[in-house]
Design an enzyme around this catalytic site. Structure first.
Site, short mmCIF file in Angstrom:
data_model
loop_
_atom_site.label_atom_id
_atom_site.label_comp_id
_atom_site.label_asym_id
_atom_site.label_seq_id
_atom_site.Cartn_x
_atom_site.Cartn_y
_atom_site.Cartn_z
N MET A 34 0.85 -1.19 0.00
CA MET A 34 0.00 0.00 0.00
C MET A 34 0.89 1.25 0.00
O MET A 34 0.47 2.33 0.40
CB MET A 34 -0.93 0.00 1.22
CG MET A 34 -1.89 -1.19 1.19
SD MET A 34 -3.44 -0.91 2.06
CE MET A 34 -2.86 -0.59 3.70
N ALA A 36 4.09 3.83 1.03
CA ALA A 36 4.77 4.25 2.26
C ALA A 36 5.87 3.23 2.59
O ALA A 36 5.94 2.68 3.70
CB ALA A 36 3.79 4.41 3.42
N LEU A 37 6.70 2.99 1.61
CA LEU A 37 7.63 1.85 1.68
C LEU A 37 8.75 2.06 2.70
O LEU A 37 9.30 3.15 2.82
CB LEU A 37 8.24 1.60 0.30
CG LEU A 37 7.22 1.32 -0.82
CD1 LEU A 37 7.95 1.02 -2.13
CD2 LEU A 37 6.28 0.16 -0.46
N HIS A 41 9.45 -3.61 3.22
CA HIS A 41 9.00 -3.81 1.84
C HIS A 41 10.20 -4.09 0.92
O HIS A 41 10.12 -4.93 0.02
CB HIS A 41 8.29 -2.55 1.32
CG HIS A 41 7.04 -2.19 2.05
ND1 HIS A 41 6.94 -1.10 2.85
CD2 HIS A 41 5.82 -2.78 2.07
CE1 HIS A 41 5.71 -1.02 3.35
NE2 HIS A 41 5.01 -2.04 2.90
N GLN A 65 -10.19 -2.56 2.73
CA GLN A 65 -9.71 -3.20 3.95
C GLN A 65 -9.68 -2.23 5.13
O GLN A 65 -9.16 -2.57 6.19
CB GLN A 65 -8.34 -3.86 3.73
CG GLN A 65 -7.20 -2.93 3.41
CD GLN A 65 -5.97 -3.68 2.91
OE1 GLN A 65 -5.92 -4.16 1.79
NE2 GLN A 65 -4.95 -3.81 3.75
N LYS A 154 5.31 -10.43 9.15
CA LYS A 154 4.81 -9.55 10.22
C LYS A 154 3.28 -9.63 10.28
O LYS A 154 2.70 -9.67 11.34
CB LYS A 154 5.24 -8.10 10.00
CG LYS A 154 4.85 -7.23 11.19
CD LYS A 154 5.14 -5.79 10.97
CE LYS A 154 4.14 -5.10 10.14
NZ LYS A 154 2.90 -4.66 10.71
N GLN A 158 -2.49 -12.55 7.78
CA GLN A 158 -2.69 -12.20 6.37
C GLN A 158 -1.95 -13.18 5.45
O GLN A 158 -2.50 -13.62 4.43
CB GLN A 158 -2.20 -10.77 6.12
CG GLN A 158 -2.13 -10.38 4.64
CD GLN A 158 -1.79 -8.92 4.43
OE1 GLN A 158 -2.66 -8.08 4.53
NE2 GLN A 158 -0.54 -8.62 4.12
N VAL A 181 11.25 -7.82 9.15
CA VAL A 181 12.44 -6.96 9.31
C VAL A 181 12.21 -6.09 10.54
O VAL A 181 11.12 -5.53 10.72
CB VAL A 181 12.66 -6.09 8.06
CG1 VAL A 181 13.89 -5.20 8.23
CG2 VAL A 181 12.80 -6.96 6.82
N SER A 191 4.62 0.75 8.33
CA SER A 191 4.33 2.13 7.92
C SER A 191 3.66 2.87 9.08
O SER A 191 3.77 4.08 9.19
CB SER A 191 3.40 2.14 6.71
OG SER A 191 3.92 1.31 5.71
O1 PAF Z 1 -0.05 -5.84 3.66
C1 PAF Z 1 -0.48 -4.90 2.97
O2 PAF Z 1 0.21 -3.89 2.77
C2 PAF Z 1 -1.87 -4.99 2.36
O3 PAF Z 1 -2.76 -5.64 3.21
C3 PAF Z 1 -1.87 -5.63 0.95
C4 PAF Z 1 -1.42 -7.07 1.00
C5 PAF Z 1 -0.96 -4.84 0.02
C6 PAF Z 1 -3.28 -5.62 0.36
O4 PAF Z 1 -3.77 -4.32 0.21
#
Ligand code: PAF
Length: 283
Positions: A34, A36-37, A41, A65, A154, A158, A181, A191
């Site tokens: 999403m 904001a790396l 990431h 979500q 993390k 999910q 990490v 983030s």
């Molecule tokens: O983990 C995330 O950043 C989000 O839940 C994902 C997997 C990109 C889905 O929007």
């Protein structure tokens, strides 16, 4: 010569590029984000590069979500900086669709889940969350058609939900879990850490420390219930408000019936001020 990093915004261009790589016998890895790396990431990108020939990173803040009470508008959006980080990390393609490309007018389909999505952990506190995640991830998997997809441990629940969803729907993308990490003091990178005040940031590593202590107690044969209660008490004394801190069967996230069950995982979500932190480790 590696291909230059491009950003595409439509399913059509994403598919065309991945198909072109496939015709050249190249394997591809998807890294859904999403934006904001942070370095967590970038580790997914690094693992993608080790696994496949080409890495596609998606950047999409998925409204489905977020609950109405969760501040979707406040979620950091930093695409330009994200793309620069991805360029430096060696990613090959960014897919950053607009809202209407992802959810066209009249969109009314969603993936409905059971199993690990109903384990009574994140789902108990964020009931809307996994249907939204699974729907967008299914769309990304199908649109990109990559061989692999990288997900951080993390967000352990999910990772389990997405793995099961891809298997159950026969989506031929292999989900690969990548270890969390952490900052030097143990805090899992997220983030959302940006929202912590200086004082909260100083306290935040106690979550990981507590998980380590509870895991050590359980490994040493102490009662799971009592060890988890002690962990929650320790967090409370430091100012956390804990949604859950539980030991589960790592593979299924089912409650633990006996300590002889092989792989266990301890998972927690806890609020520090207005920031909700999640973390988990192997027991
Ligand atoms: O983990 C995330 O950043 C989000 O839940 C994902 C997997 C990109 C889905 O929007």
């Amino acid at each position: 010569m590696p291909d230059k990093l491009k950003t595409v915004r439509t399913v059509e261009t994403l598919r065309a590029q991945v198909s072109q790589w496939r015709r050249r016998d190249m394997r591809t890895a998807l890294v859904p984000t999403m934006g904001a790396l942070h370095n967590g990431h970038l580790r997914l990108v690094e693992m993608g590069l080790r696994t496949a020939d080409r890495v596609v990173v998606t950047i999409f803040v998925n409204p489905q979500q977020f609950a109405p009470s969760e501040d979707l508008d406040a979620y950091p959006r930093t695409e330009k900086a994200d793309v620069e980080k991805l360029r430096a990390a060696g990613a090959h393609l960014v897919y950053a669709p607009a809202l209407l490309e992802m959810y066209p007018e009249g969109f009314c389909t969603s993936v409905s889940l059971a199993g690990p999505a109903k384990a009574g952990l994140e789902d108990k506190h964020r009931p809307h969350f996994f249907d939204g995640v699974a729907t967008v991830v299914a769309k990304l998997f199908i649109a990109a058609g990559c061989d692999y997809a990288m997900f951080g441990e993390k967000d352990f629940q999910q990772l389990k939900v997405v793995t099961k969803m891809a298997r159950d729907l026969s989506i031929p993308t292999g989900v690969i879990g990548v270890p969390t990490v952490r900052a030097d003091d143990g805090l899992a990178l997220s983030s959302r850490n940006e929202y912590l005040s200086d004082a909260e940031r100083a306290t935040a590593p106690l979550l990981h420390q507590t998980l380590q202590e509870v895991a050590a107690d359980v490994r040493a044969g102490k009662s799971i219930t009592r060890s988890c209660s002690a962990g929650k008490k320790q967090l409370k004394q430091a100012g956390f408000k804990t949604d859950y801190l539980e030991v589960r069967v790592a593979e299924t996230l089912a409650p633990v019936k006996s300590k002889s069950e092989t792989e266990l995982r301890i998972l927690a979500a806890s609020w520090l001020g207005k920031t909700r932190l999640i973390d988990n480790i192997a027991v």
